[in-house]
Scaffold this motif. Structure first.
Motif, PDB file in Angstrom:
ATOM      1  N   THR A 121       6.058  53.713   9.600  1.00 46.83           N
ATOM      2  CA  THR A 121       6.165  52.946  10.645  1.00 46.83           C
ATOM      3  C   THR A 121       4.560  52.970  11.184  1.00 46.83           C
ATOM      4  OG1 THR A 121       6.675  54.665  12.242  1.00 46.83           O
ATOM      5  CG2 THR A 121       8.207  53.512  11.121  1.00 46.83           C
TER       6      THR A 121
ATOM      7  N   ARG B  15       9.735  55.388   4.750  1.00 52.83           N
ATOM      8  CA  ARG B  15       9.250  53.814   5.241  1.00 52.83           C
ATOM      9  C   ARG B  15       8.164  54.436   6.192  1.00 52.83           C
ATOM     10  NH1 ARG B  15      10.372  49.292   2.023  1.00 52.83           N
ATOM     11  NH2 ARG B  15      12.232  49.869   1.037  1.00 52.83           N
TER      12      ARG B  15
ATOM     13  N   SER C 298       7.348  50.130   6.781  1.00 55.21           N
ATOM     14  CA  SER C 298       8.292  49.678   7.638  1.00 55.21           C
ATOM     15  C   SER C 298       8.255  48.429   8.247  1.00 55.21           C
ATOM     16  CB  SER C 298       8.698  50.776   8.478  1.00 55.21           C
ATOM     17  OG  SER C 298       9.722  50.131   9.319  1.00 55.21           O
ATOM     18  N   GLY C 299       8.967  47.274   8.276  1.00 51.38           N
ATOM     19  CA  GLY C 299       8.740  46.061   8.837  1.00 51.38           C
ATOM     20  C   GLY C 299       9.514  45.985   9.918  1.00 51.38           C
ATOM     21  N   ASP C 300      10.073  47.072  10.701  1.00 51.23           N
ATOM     22  CA  ASP C 300      11.184  47.181  11.789  1.00 51.23           C
ATOM     23  C   ASP C 300      10.434  46.856  12.928  1.00 51.23           C
ATOM     24  OD1 ASP C 300      13.212  48.147   9.934  1.00 51.23           O
ATOM     25  OD2 ASP C 300      12.973  50.302  10.510  1.00 51.23           O
ATOM     26  N   LYS C 301       9.180  47.197  13.283  1.00 51.16           N
ATOM     27  CA  LYS C 301       8.653  46.722  14.475  1.00 51.16           C
ATOM     28  C   LYS C 301       8.277  45.164  14.290  1.00 51.16           C
ATOM     29  CE  LYS C 301       4.365  47.384  17.133  1.00 51.16           C
ATOM     30  NZ  LYS C 301       2.937  47.810  17.368  1.00 51.16           N
ATOM     31  N   TYR C 302       7.920  44.640  13.252  1.00 53.68           N
ATOM     32  CA  TYR C 302       7.835  43.230  13.194  1.00 53.68           C
ATOM     33  C   TYR C 302       9.084  42.344  13.531  1.00 53.68           C
ATOM     34  CZ  TYR C 302       6.715  38.495  11.524  1.00 53.68           C
ATOM     35  OH  TYR C 302       6.100  37.029  11.152  1.00 53.68           O
ATOM     36  N   LYS C 303      10.189  43.035  12.893  1.00 57.09           N
ATOM     37  CA  LYS C 303      11.467  42.438  13.087  1.00 57.09           C
ATOM     38  C   LYS C 303      11.905  42.273  14.562  1.00 57.09           C
ATOM     39  CE  LYS C 303      12.962  43.867   8.368  1.00 57.09           C
ATOM     40  NZ  LYS C 303      14.016  44.941   7.863  1.00 57.09           N
ATOM     41  N   ARG C 304      11.662  43.528  14.996  1.00 57.64           N
ATOM     42  CA  ARG C 304      12.165  43.561  16.695  1.00 57.64           C
ATOM     43  C   ARG C 304      11.156  42.657  17.378  1.00 57.64           C
ATOM     44  NH1 ARG C 304      11.727  49.124  15.736  1.00 57.64           N
ATOM     45  NH2 ARG C 304       9.516  49.058  17.168  1.00 57.64           N
ATOM     46  N   TRP C 305      10.122  42.511  17.243  1.00 59.34           N
ATOM     47  CA  TRP C 305       9.313  41.535  18.061  1.00 59.34           C
ATOM     48  C   TRP C 305       9.005  40.235  17.764  1.00 59.34           C
ATOM     49  CZ3 TRP C 305       5.174  43.838  21.776  1.00 59.34           C
ATOM     50  CH2 TRP C 305       5.538  45.042  22.019  1.00 59.34           C
TER      51      TRP C 305
ATOM     52  N   TRP D  81       0.086  46.498  13.473  1.00 58.65           N
ATOM     53  CA  TRP D  81       1.241  45.902  12.898  1.00 58.65           C
ATOM     54  C   TRP D  81       1.272  46.245  11.494  1.00 58.65           C
ATOM     55  CZ3 TRP D  81       4.884  43.992  16.090  1.00 58.65           C
ATOM     56  CH2 TRP D  81       4.371  43.370  17.263  1.00 58.65           C
TER      57      TRP D  81
END
Length: 325
Positions: free
Chosen positions: A125, A123, A287-294, A225
C-alpha cells in the motif's frame, strides 16, 4: 482539468497520457526535446486539433514556463538515462518543480516502486515503509522528498507509482518494452530476470486512464498513489502470448546477474540493472485499495489481450507481418 502540459511526452508513459488526455477532449501540450518525435506522436494520434507540440529541455525551467501558457496541470513524465539516475534525476525534478512553482499549477509526477525497497506484505500500500537498500531506491526516495518539499508553496504535487509497464508506447525505460519489441520484429529477445517468477506489470493505456482520473481530483494532490496492474504473470507466459500474437517463434533468453554484467561492459545501462534484480526474485506487488476507495474500479486489461494488442500494434507501426506458425 481544462488544459495540460505533458513533459516527456514522447516517452512510454508520456505518450500514453497524451493519448488519454486528447481522447478526453482536453487541450494538451506535448513537450519534449525532439521535434521529429513530437511530430510523429501528433501524426499517430491523427493530428487532433486539441494537441499542440512544444520543443524544449526539461532541465531548463524557462523552456517549460514558455510552453505551458494556460495549463492547469503538468504531467511530469520526463526521465533520465538509467545509468545517470543518481546524478540527474533530482536536478530534473527540481527544474520541473521550479517551473510549476512559477506557473502556480498542479503536478502529477510519474514514478516507480524502487523507494519501497523489499516487499514486507503481500500487497504494498501507499503506507508501506520506504526502506530502500539500493542506490537507485535511495535516489528515488530523495526524489520524493524533494517533490513534497515545503519550498514549493504554489505547486501542488502528487506522485503516481507504477510497476513495470508494457504497451505500444513502452520503450527501453521498461524492462518488458524491449522484449516485446524484439518478439514483434521476429527477432531473438532478451528477458530481464527470472522467467519463472510471476511479476506485476501494468498495461500503459490502463495506467494513463487511472492517472487522468486522479489528475482531475483536487483532493488527490499532496499524496502518493499506487497504480496496480492486472495481477502477476511469469516471463514464460509473457513469451508464449507474445510469440503467438506475432506469428514467430524465435527464442527468448533470460538475463541474470552474469549476463547483464557481461553485456554491461559495452552498455552501461545494462550493468546498472543488476542491483535491481532482487525485484525479479522478490516482486513488489502494488495494492489498488486506495484508488478503489477514492476514485473507483481499477482498470485492468487481461494480459492475454494487452500483450497481444501491444505486439500487433508494434508490428503495424514498424511494417512487420509474419504468418502465424
Amino acid at each position: 482539468m481544462e488544459k495540460a502540459i505533458v513533459v516527456g511526452a514522447t516517452g512510454g508513459t508520456g505518450a500514453s497520457i497524451v493519448e488519454e488526455l486528447v481522447g478526453r477532449g482536453i487541450q494538451t501540450i506535448a513537450f519534449g526535446r525532439s521535434h521529429s518525435k513530437l511530430e510523429q506522436l501528433r501524426a499517430r494520434l491523427g493530428n487532433p486539433e486539441q494537441l499542440t507540440i512544444a520543443v524544449g529541455d526539461a532541465m531548463r525551467p524557462d523552456n517549460i514556463v514558455s510552453a505551458a501558457a494556460g495549463a492547469d496541470v503538468l504531467f511530469h513524465c520526463a526521465n533520465v538515462p538509467y545509468h545517470e539516475m543518481v546524478s540527474k534525476l533530482i536536478p530534473l525534478g527540481e527544474s520541473v518543480m521550479a517551473a510549476a512553482e512559477r506557473l502556480g499549477i498542479k503536478v502529477v509526477a510519474i514514478d516507480g516502486i524502487y523507494p519501497y525497497g523489499r516487499r514486507q506484505t503481500d500487497r504494498v500500500t501507499e503506507e508501506h515503509p520506504k526502506q530502500p537498500h539500493t542506490k537507485k531506491g535511495k535516489t528515488r526516495l530523495a526524489y520524493e522528498t524533494m517533490l513534497f518539499d515545503r519550498r514549493w508553496s504554489r505547486a501542488k504535487v502528487m506522485i503516481v507509482r507504477l510497476p513495470d509497464y508494457y504497451g505500444p508506447t513502452a520503450n527501453e525505460a521498461s524492462y518488458l518494452g524491449s522484449t516485446l519489441e524484439a518478439i514483434a520484429a521476429g527477432k531473438m529477445a532478451f528477458f530481464i530476470g527470472n522467467m519463472h517468477v510471476p511479476r506485476e506489470y501494468v498495461y500503459l493505456p490502463d495506467a494513463a486512464f487511472m492517472i487522468a482520473e486522479l489528475a482531475g481530483r483536487e483532493e488527490a494532490y499532496g499524496q502518493n498513489w499506487n497504480i496496480p496492474g492486472a495481477g502477476v504473470i511469469s516471463g514464460r507466459e509473457i513469451a508464449r502470448i507474445a510469440r503467438e500474437a506475432s506469428g514467430t517463434a524465435k527464442p527468448v533468453i533470460p538475463l541474470g546477474r552474469v549476463g547483464l554484467s557481461l553485456i554491461g561492459m559495452g552498455m552501461p545501462v545494462m550493468k546498472e540493472i543488476v542491483e535491481m534484480l532482487y525485484l525479479t526474485e522478490e516482486p513488489v506487488i502494488l495494492s489498488g485499495d486506495k484508488y478503489k476507495r477514492w476514485i473507483g474500479p481499477v482498470r485492468a486489461t487481461a494480459f492475454e489481450k494487452g500483450i497481444s494488442l501491444t505486439v500487433r500494434e508494434l508490428q503495424r507501426r514498424n511494417g512487420f507481418l509474419f504468418a502465424a506458425n
